[in-house]
Design an enzyme around this catalytic site. Structure first.
Site, short mmCIF file in Angstrom:
data_model
loop_
_atom_site.label_atom_id
_atom_site.label_comp_id
_atom_site.label_asym_id
_atom_site.label_seq_id
_atom_site.Cartn_x
_atom_site.Cartn_y
_atom_site.Cartn_z
N ASP A 11 0.89 -1.17 0.00
CA ASP A 11 0.00 0.00 0.00
C ASP A 11 0.92 1.21 0.00
OD1 ASP A 11 -1.55 2.15 0.64
OD2 ASP A 11 -2.37 1.31 2.50
N HIS A 18 -8.28 5.18 2.75
CA HIS A 18 -7.56 3.93 2.44
C HIS A 18 -8.37 3.08 1.47
CE1 HIS A 18 -4.46 4.35 5.63
NE2 HIS A 18 -5.42 4.99 6.30
N ASP A 49 -6.64 -0.75 -1.18
CA ASP A 49 -5.58 0.25 -1.37
C ASP A 49 -4.21 -0.36 -1.68
OD1 ASP A 49 -4.98 -0.82 1.09
OD2 ASP A 49 -5.39 0.99 2.23
N TYR A 87 -3.49 9.74 -0.06
CA TYR A 87 -3.44 9.47 1.37
C TYR A 87 -2.51 8.29 1.66
CZ TYR A 87 -4.82 9.38 6.18
OH TYR A 87 -4.77 9.44 7.54
N GLN A 91 3.10 4.30 2.57
CA GLN A 91 2.73 3.73 3.89
C GLN A 91 3.44 2.42 4.23
OE1 GLN A 91 -1.61 3.48 5.32
NE2 GLN A 91 -1.10 1.33 4.97
N TYR A 228 1.37 0.93 14.79
CA TYR A 228 0.38 0.66 13.75
C TYR A 228 0.75 1.34 12.43
CZ TYR A 228 -3.86 0.33 11.10
OH TYR A 228 -4.76 0.05 10.10
N LYS A 231 -3.11 -2.57 8.25
CA LYS A 231 -3.22 -4.02 8.39
C LYS A 231 -2.28 -4.69 7.39
CE LYS A 231 -5.63 -6.40 11.37
NZ LYS A 231 -5.07 -6.24 12.72
N GLN A 241 -4.41 -28.11 -9.51
CA GLN A 241 -4.75 -29.22 -10.43
C GLN A 241 -3.73 -30.36 -10.33
OE1 GLN A 241 -8.13 -27.17 -11.40
NE2 GLN A 241 -7.70 -29.20 -12.13
#
Ligand code: F6R
Ligand code: MG
Ligand code: MG
Length: 365
Positions: A11, A18, A49, A87, A91, A228, A231, A241
């Site tokens: 991201d 997001h 995102d 935004y 990140q 943080y 995620k 297969q």
């Protein structure tokens, strides 16, 4: 011919929160990858995102120049994201410079090296607003449960079972802490670990003849940065297969739209909704989504992709997932709708609780 497929996802900025990368951003990433002479082929997708670069090459797994190519493409993309004022620009690029392996620096990586079969079908899954443990249930069922994988009772080679490599994603030491467990003997041991989706994740699966058929990104961003940063939004590559599960057997458990960690602020529980590729995120920064493409690769060249969740059947599943999302959202932050204290991705509540603790009084009996 021995080739490697590498999927690397990050991201690096999005429009309107997001939600989704801009066209210009995806083009900027694509321009860098296109110019490379060390890969045999590539494709670019986005889910929520996150942008995924899928590459084929003959350099093997963890090859520094392949990882550098993805790093450079995401760096260039970040410049464009900044120019556009997107935004969360850059990140997921958590390190200042590239150190030889993109794993551990933010982006998610899944890679498989193999001798190409005459026909080599495989799947790429891309999830957003959730963590690697979101795949524990569907891949456990696809490889170990005859309700979903009828090959386990119908095909002798598949009946032999598979070897799961499971990672302890909370391990903070050098290297990776993993355990090898084989079905059918270890099936309950595998279940014991995989039920804890916050801590344990499937990183690889092998056939009993030693062929790797699954690779999953088990990076946890907050373990890299300490705080943080979004995620983990995991990706997975699955060869399918013949001696491996059929495409439909791998897809079957995704019809459960099981509840996973993620959703708004990475701190809630929501159903994993199977969506078309390039779908943005919406309701309550979710629901957690997974997209999938099926391709064949031959002499390192990809066919066009089939969008595996773009089918009327999955519209019905999406409706059910929406109903499940509504149901759990009715209880807001109470009980199982929100993750436990250790898994909350924002720390504001911890500070609040510390302040409140000072205001508690002991009442005499
Ligand atoms: C979840 C996610 C979003 C953000 C939320 C707040 O993985 O990315 O739900 O957590 O939109 O974002 P910030 O803190 O960037 O304003
Ligand atoms: Mg994000
Ligand atoms: Mg994301």
């Amino acid at each position: 011919m021995k080739i490697t497929i590498s999927a690397i996802k990050a991201d690096i900025g999005s429009i309107g929160g997001h939600l989704c990368p801009s066209k210009k951003l995806v083009e900027a990433v694509s321009e860098v990858v296109k110019k490379s002479s060390i890969i045999l082929d590539h494709k670019i997708f986005h889910t929520g995102d996150d942008i995924t670069i899928l590459m084929s090459h003959d350099k093997g797994e963890n090859y520094p120049e392949i990882h550098r190519l993805a790093w450079d493409a995401f760096q260039r993309g970040t410049e464009v994201a900044k120019e556009q004022g997107l935004y969360g620009a850059g990140q997921d690029l958590l390190k200042d410079s590239f150190s030889g392996n993109i794993k551990g620096s933010g982006p998610a990586v899944a890679e498989i090296e193999f001798e190409e079969r005459p026909a080599e079908p495989f799947l790429l899954f891309m999830a957003d607003k959730t963590n690697p443990g979101a795949y524990n249930l569907p891949f456990y069922l696809a490889f170990a449960d005859p309700f979903h994988n009828s090959g386990l009772i119908l095909v002798p080679k598949i009946s032999q079972g598979y070897k799961f490599i499971i990672m302890d994603m909370d391990f903070k030491g050098e290297g990776d802490k993993v355990i090898e467990l084989e079905t059918p003997n270890d099936i309950y041991n595998i279940a014991c670990l995989l039920r804890d989706t916050e801590r344990f994740g499937i990183s690889e699966v092998y056939s009993k003849s030693g062929h790797k058929c699954l690779s999953l990104s088990t990076t946890r961003l907050h373990n890299i940065s300490g705080t943080y940063t979004g995620k983990d939004d995991p990706i997975a590559l699955v060869r399918v297969q013949k001696d491996f599960p059929a495409t439909g057997e791998i897809l079957s458990p995704f019809s459960i739209s099981h509840y996973v960690a993620g959703f708004m602020r990475g701190s809630h529980v929501g159903p994993l909704m199977p969506v078309r590729v390039n779908t943005p995120v919406s309701y309550f920064d979710g629901p957690p989504i997974v997209s999938g493409v099926a391709l064949c690769v031959h002499n390192g060249k990809f066919t066009e992709e089939v969008d595996v969740f773009d089918h009327p059947y999955w519209d019905y599943i999406r409706d059910k997932a929406s109903a499940k999302a509504e149901e759990i959202r009715k209880q807001g932050f109470f009980g199982s709708a929100m993750l436990g204290m250790n898994e909350l991705e924002y720390t504001g509540i911890t500070e609040k609780l510390e302040e409140l603790d000072k205001r508690f009084i002991i009442k005499e009996k």
